[in-house]
Design a protein around this motif. Structure first.
Motif, mmCIF file in Angstrom:
data_model
loop_
_atom_site.group_PDB
_atom_site.id
_atom_site.type_symbol
_atom_site.label_atom_id
_atom_site.label_comp_id
_atom_site.label_asym_id
_atom_site.label_seq_id
_atom_site.Cartn_x
_atom_site.Cartn_y
_atom_site.Cartn_z
ATOM 1 N N UNK A 233 42.750 -9.628 -45.073
ATOM 2 C CA UNK A 233 43.760 -9.609 -46.142
ATOM 3 C C UNK A 233 44.848 -8.576 -45.876
ATOM 4 N N UNK A 234 44.422 -7.366 -45.488
ATOM 5 C CA UNK A 234 45.393 -6.280 -45.277
ATOM 6 C C UNK A 234 46.344 -6.609 -44.134
ATOM 7 N N UNK A 235 45.785 -7.022 -42.998
ATOM 8 C CA UNK A 235 46.638 -7.280 -41.835
ATOM 9 C C UNK A 235 47.470 -8.546 -42.017
ATOM 10 N N UNK A 236 46.966 -9.493 -42.802
ATOM 11 C CA UNK A 236 47.769 -10.693 -43.089
ATOM 12 C C UNK A 236 49.057 -10.296 -43.810
ATOM 13 N N UNK B 107 34.015 6.110 -23.457
ATOM 14 C CA UNK B 107 34.974 5.026 -23.294
ATOM 15 C C UNK B 107 34.828 3.870 -24.293
ATOM 16 N N UNK B 108 33.601 3.494 -24.741
ATOM 17 C CA UNK B 108 33.505 2.360 -25.662
ATOM 18 C C UNK B 108 34.381 2.490 -26.900
ATOM 19 N N UNK B 109 34.441 3.675 -27.501
ATOM 20 C CA UNK B 109 35.286 3.847 -28.686
ATOM 21 C C UNK B 109 36.764 3.664 -28.349
ATOM 22 N N UNK B 110 37.156 4.158 -27.189
ATOM 23 C CA UNK B 110 38.554 4.021 -26.774
ATOM 24 C C UNK B 110 38.892 2.556 -26.541
ATOM 25 N N UNK B 111 38.002 1.845 -25.831
ATOM 26 C CA UNK B 111 38.251 0.432 -25.549
ATOM 27 C C UNK B 111 38.266 -0.377 -26.838
ATOM 28 N N UNK B 112 37.382 -0.049 -27.771
ATOM 29 C CA UNK B 112 37.365 -0.771 -29.036
ATOM 30 C C UNK B 112 38.683 -0.580 -29.789
ATOM 31 N N UNK B 113 39.224 0.636 -29.734
ATOM 32 C CA UNK B 113 40.520 0.891 -30.369
ATOM 33 C C UNK B 113 41.621 0.074 -29.697
ATOM 34 N N UNK B 114 41.531 -0.050 -28.371
ATOM 35 C CA UNK B 114 42.520 -0.858 -27.652
ATOM 36 C C UNK B 114 42.362 -2.336 -28.003
ATOM 37 N N UNK B 115 41.109 -2.787 -28.135
ATOM 38 C CA UNK B 115 40.881 -4.171 -28.561
ATOM 39 C C UNK B 115 41.516 -4.436 -29.918
ATOM 40 N N UNK B 116 41.402 -3.476 -30.823
ATOM 41 C CA UNK B 116 42.025 -3.624 -32.135
ATOM 42 C C UNK B 116 43.540 -3.725 -31.990
ATOM 43 N N UNK B 117 44.108 -2.865 -31.147
ATOM 44 C CA UNK B 117 45.549 -2.945 -30.883
ATOM 45 C C UNK B 117 45.926 -4.295 -30.284
ATOM 46 N N UNK B 118 45.058 -4.816 -29.395
ATOM 47 C CA UNK B 118 45.330 -6.092 -28.742
ATOM 48 C C UNK B 118 45.405 -7.229 -29.746
ATOM 49 N N UNK B 119 44.444 -7.288 -30.667
ATOM 50 C CA UNK B 119 44.447 -8.394 -31.620
ATOM 51 C C UNK B 119 45.577 -8.241 -32.635
ATOM 52 N N UNK B 120 45.939 -7.009 -32.984
ATOM 53 C CA UNK B 120 47.049 -6.810 -33.913
ATOM 54 C C UNK B 120 48.376 -7.190 -33.253
ATOM 55 N N UNK C 249 42.565 -16.355 -36.016
ATOM 56 C CA UNK C 249 41.561 -15.755 -35.135
ATOM 57 C C UNK C 249 41.810 -14.263 -34.969
ATOM 58 N N UNK C 250 43.057 -13.889 -34.748
ATOM 59 C CA UNK C 250 43.383 -12.473 -34.542
ATOM 60 C C UNK C 250 43.025 -11.647 -35.775
ATOM 61 N N UNK C 251 43.334 -12.173 -36.957
ATOM 62 C CA UNK C 251 42.999 -11.463 -38.192
ATOM 63 C C UNK C 251 41.489 -11.330 -38.358
ATOM 64 N N UNK C 252 40.770 -12.418 -38.071
ATOM 65 C CA UNK C 252 39.318 -12.395 -38.183
ATOM 66 C C UNK C 252 38.703 -11.422 -37.177
ATOM 67 N N UNK C 253 39.242 -11.429 -35.943
ATOM 68 C CA UNK C 253 38.714 -10.543 -34.905
ATOM 69 C C UNK C 253 38.944 -9.077 -35.251
ATOM 70 N N UNK C 254 40.038 -8.780 -35.944
ATOM 71 C CA UNK C 254 40.316 -7.382 -36.301
ATOM 72 C C UNK C 254 39.196 -6.810 -37.163
ATOM 73 N N UNK C 255 38.690 -7.619 -38.110
ATOM 74 C CA UNK C 255 37.595 -7.155 -38.969
ATOM 75 C C UNK C 255 36.312 -6.941 -38.200
ATOM 76 N N UNK C 256 36.020 -7.859 -37.258
ATOM 77 C CA UNK C 256 34.797 -7.738 -36.457
ATOM 78 C C UNK C 256 34.851 -6.498 -35.570
ATOM 79 N N UNK C 257 36.018 -6.239 -35.001
ATOM 80 C CA UNK C 257 36.171 -5.073 -34.127
ATOM 81 C C UNK C 257 36.020 -3.779 -34.915
#
Length: 535
Positions: free
Chosen positions: A166-169, A332-345, A143-151
């Motif tokens: 693939x890359x994050x895996x 803020x949306x771009x900042x939060x999206x970057x944090x979401x990416x950090x969260x899933x990683x 799920x985390x890998x899949x969510x990273x692509x969507x984010x």
């Protein structure tokens, strides 16, 4: 065991690994008997400090489920109903954490949940809990890998999520082969970004509620209109209770991951001191961050805001972003999206770590192939990491319409796997107390003694069982066969694993006088300063 155990296959009987007469030659190494690091830990290395334990647990808890799921929670139950739900589940988490603390400081072992269930309650229960918990974390990795692509698609819709899966895996599989001290440092910094973001939002939200934004002073405006509670699925008072209960289930999933302190205890330095402090800090840190954020979101965003249910999967659905947009803050949306990416990683990193340690612990208890106990020179369980990482490739299922349906079913299994783990922790603690009493070990001699026990363990066990059985109640209100099986397939699988193992091995429950409370035990005779009781 450990590096010497290179023979594949299963033990002749799990009873061999919980035999109360099992003896090993013990040498003291610091404050731990040596079998804690060999027979019990598969040659893991104790390189994690208290701050590492804190951030591993926080990193596994604060993820997209909180950043995005809190919006759904607000929409379903309103600001007050949502806040009460999160506070209530927090009390459940407290009961699990204090129960875990006593066992994890006395017998600090990786993958604690299956080990404690096997030794103090029933080997079949440990088998079912361990495999379901491992599968849950492995699927969450997907799920985390899949969510990273969507984010990442938030910035460029033309990019295929499959590239990033693939890359994050590859990246996070390799990271989990690094020495555990390096893993702990990386997880600490990734988790720090999430904590800093939440603290920053809290400061921002207080300012907005006080009148800094374009909407003026908000205060408790949205508690009056559209109201403190919200009806969900049915009308009237029952509908408001249904909304509260729906969020209660959602909050129990959001809090899952805090128990990773117990998983990491097997690699903690001086666990009698670091583990209780880490559990205390983790519990209060998560409770304060979660409940304060939920409280402030309810002040800034009305529960009927249409953006709460846009289902985008990226930052635009986050109530943090919705609050910023309503206040007129466009960056803020771009900042939060970057944090979401950090969260899933960060979550992906923790998923592989926790899953591999659970596999190792089950192999040590005779509940998984013994080849999984093999470690490299850095103390990394190489085959357990590989087995957990491989399931991350299930993330590619989410790229097709038909595959996403199967993927969602797998995610339902992972959600309830956490509830069964929480419940088994409380049950294991009750068995642990009975074993101490039966074998004449005074509870006061433990490195850590929690308050209000065993009442808190019974409290946690009761509500975890109740929530696990009612988490699919919406399928009964509006009957849907597919939704019913999607909600309860995990419980069905749990029963199949438990009963199947018990029928095959024909084992009874563990008698308190025969429970193994010695192997991997922390040497309490060397303890001078005991941890404070309570969390």
């Amino acid at each position: 065991m450990g590096a010497e155990n290179e023979t594949a296959g299963w033990p002749t009987s799990p009873a061999d690994s919980i035999n109360p007469n099992f003896k090993v030659e013990k040498k003291k190494t610091g404050n731990l008997v040596s079998d804690a690091d060999s027979a019990q830990q598969g040659e893991l290395q104790r390189q994690l400090s208290g701050r590492h334990l804190n951030f591993i647990a926080i990193g596994g808890t604060i993820g997209t489920g909180f950043f995005l799921g809190s919006g759904t929670a607000l929409e379903r139950s309103g600001p007050v109903g949502c806040l009460i739900s999160y506070l209530f589940v927090g009390t459940m988490l407290w009961s699990i954490m204090v129960s875990l603390a006593e066992m994890a400081t006395y017998i600090p072992t990786a993958g604690a949940f299956s080990t404690y269930a096997s030794r103090f309650v029933d080997p079949s229960m440990g088998f079912a809990v361990g495999w379901l918990y491992w599968f849950g974390w492995a699927v969450t990795y997907a799920l985390s890998l899949s969510a990273s692509g969507i984010i990442i698609q938030y910035w460029n819709q033309d990019l295929s999520p499959g590239i990033f899966i693939a890359v994050f895996w590859v990246v996070f599989t390799l990271v989990n082969y690094l020495p555990v001290g390096i893993y702990g440092e990386l997880e600490m910094w990734l988790s720090s970004l999430k904590v800093i973001t939440i603290i920053g939002f809290i400061i921002f939200a207080i300012c907005m509620a006080a009148g800094v934004g374009v909407e003026g002073t908000l205060g408790f405006k949205y508690w009056s209109d559209p109201g403190p509670f919200k009806e969900f699925m049915v009308e009237g008072g029952i509908g408001k209770f249904v909304g509260f209960w729906a969020v209660l289930i959602q909050a129990s999933v959001a809090y899952q991951g805090a128990e990773l302190v117990g998983v990491a205890a097997g690699e903690a330095r001086d666990p009698s001191k670091t583990v209780p402090k880490a559990i205390k800090t983790t519990f209060w840190g998560i409770m304060i961050l979660f409940c304060t954020t939920i409280f402030l979101i309810g002040m800034l965003v009305p529960s009927n805001d249409p953006m709460l249910s846009n289902g985008s999967g990226n930052a635009s659905a986050s109530p943090l972003v919705i609050a910023a947009n309503r206040a007129g803050v466009k960056a803020l949306p771009d900042i939060i999206n970057a944090v979401l990416l950090t969260a899933v990683l960060s979550a992906a990193n923790a998923n592989v770590y926790s899953g591999s340690r659970v596999l190792l612990a089950m192999a040590e208890e005779g509940l998984a192939p013994k080849i999984l106990t093999k470690t490299n020179k850095h103390g990394i369980p190489i085959y357990a990491v590989a087995a957990t990482s491989v399931l991350g490739l299930l993330g590619f299922l989410n790229l097709s319409t038909d595959g996403s349906t199967a993927f969602n079913w797998l995610l339902n299994i992972s959600g309830v796997a956490g509830l069964t783990t929480w419940g088994s922790t409380c049950a294991s603690y009750l068995g642990f107390r009975r074993a101490l009493k039966a074998q004449g070990v005074p509870r006061e001699s433990l490195p850590y003694v929690g308050n209000f026990q065993p009442f808190m363990a019974w409290y946690g066990l009761g509500f975890n069982v109740l929530i696990a059985f009612t988490q699919g109640f919406t399928s009964f209100i509006k009957w849907n066969v597919s939704d019913f099986f999607a909600a309860y397939i995990s419980l069905i699988l749990f029963v199949i694993l438990w009963v199947g193992h018990k029928v095959y091995y024909k084992q009874g429950f563990v008698h308190p006088a025969a429970a193994d409370i010695q192997r991997g035990r922390y040497d309490s005779h060397d303890v001078r300063d005991k941890a404070d009781g309570g969390v």
